[in-house]
Design a protein around this motif. Structure first.
Motif, PDB file in Angstrom:
ATOM      1  N   GLY A  28      37.200  29.711  21.729  1.00 14.66           N
ATOM      2  CA  GLY A  28      37.074  30.020  20.315  1.00 14.66           C
ATOM      3  C   GLY A  28      36.095  31.149  20.049  1.00 14.66           C
ATOM      4  N   TYR A  29      34.991  31.174  20.781  1.00 13.34           N
ATOM      5  CA  TYR A  29      33.993  32.220  20.565  1.00 13.34           C
ATOM      6  C   TYR A  29      34.588  33.600  20.851  1.00 13.34           C
ATOM      7  CZ  TYR A  29      29.653  34.857  20.761  1.00 13.34           C
ATOM      8  OH  TYR A  29      28.673  35.788  20.546  1.00 13.34           O
ATOM      9  N   LEU A  32      36.686  34.464  17.941  1.00 12.38           N
ATOM     10  CA  LEU A  32      35.845  34.830  16.797  1.00 12.38           C
ATOM     11  C   LEU A  32      35.462  36.303  16.870  1.00 12.38           C
ATOM     12  CD1 LEU A  32      33.344  31.827  16.508  1.00 12.38           C
ATOM     13  CD2 LEU A  32      35.042  32.514  14.826  1.00 12.38           C
ATOM     14  N   SER A  38      35.536  34.110  10.536  1.00 12.51           N
ATOM     15  CA  SER A  38      34.391  33.210  10.588  1.00 12.51           C
ATOM     16  C   SER A  38      34.806  31.905  11.267  1.00 12.51           C
ATOM     17  CB  SER A  38      33.873  32.913   9.177  1.00 12.51           C
ATOM     18  OG  SER A  38      34.809  32.124   8.480  1.00 12.51           O
ATOM     19  N   SER A  39      33.836  31.160  11.756  1.00  9.33           N
ATOM     20  CA  SER A  39      34.151  29.894  12.420  1.00  9.33           C
ATOM     21  C   SER A  39      34.787  28.903  11.444  1.00  9.33           C
ATOM     22  CB  SER A  39      32.897  29.292  13.061  1.00  9.33           C
ATOM     23  OG  SER A  39      31.914  29.043  12.087  1.00  9.33           O
ATOM     24  N   TYR A  43      38.444  27.849  13.328  1.00  8.62           N
ATOM     25  CA  TYR A  43      38.658  26.536  13.945  1.00  8.62           C
ATOM     26  C   TYR A  43      39.635  25.654  13.162  1.00  8.62           C
ATOM     27  CZ  TYR A  43      35.251  27.896  17.395  1.00  8.62           C
ATOM     28  OH  TYR A  43      34.602  28.569  18.403  1.00  8.62           O
TER      29      TYR A  43
END
Length: 100
Positions: A28-29, A32, A38-39, A43
């Motif tokens: 996920g990072y 991003l 944005s998180s 997510y």
């Protein structure tokens, strides 16, 4: 009732990012950083895409001791097909989009 609407621009970004490295899992990072989302957007979107069978998520063992496990995300066959379909429509001249 099934809703049939076009994917959001955020979903298009995620699909495009995952399609670039289809065979590899992405954290996920990494997504991003690549998508600029944005998180709080990324997510929940990944969870919805998993529910829609566009993305598969699995836990990955930590690379370093003491770190928590992380999810790795990959496109499913239907997710990849959608990403390619969207890439084709995004490449189409703008006049043909207005006619569609």
């Amino acid at each position: 009732m099934v809703r049939n609407r076009q994917p959001s621009k955020q979903m298009r970004r995620v699909l495009a990012a995952l399609a670039q490295q289809r065979g590899e899992g992405r954290h996920g990072y990494d997504l991003l950083k690549e998508t600029g989302l944005s998180s709080g957007t990324l997510y929940p979107l990944l969870m919805r895409m998993t529910d829609q069978h566009l993305v598969e998520a699995q836990w990955c063992a930590p690379a370093q001791p003491g770190r928590p496990p992380r999810h790795v995300y990959r496109l499913t066959a239907s997710g990849f097909a959608l990403a390619m379909e969207l890439a084709d429509t995004d490449d189409a001249p703008s006049g043909t989009e207005a006619m569609a």
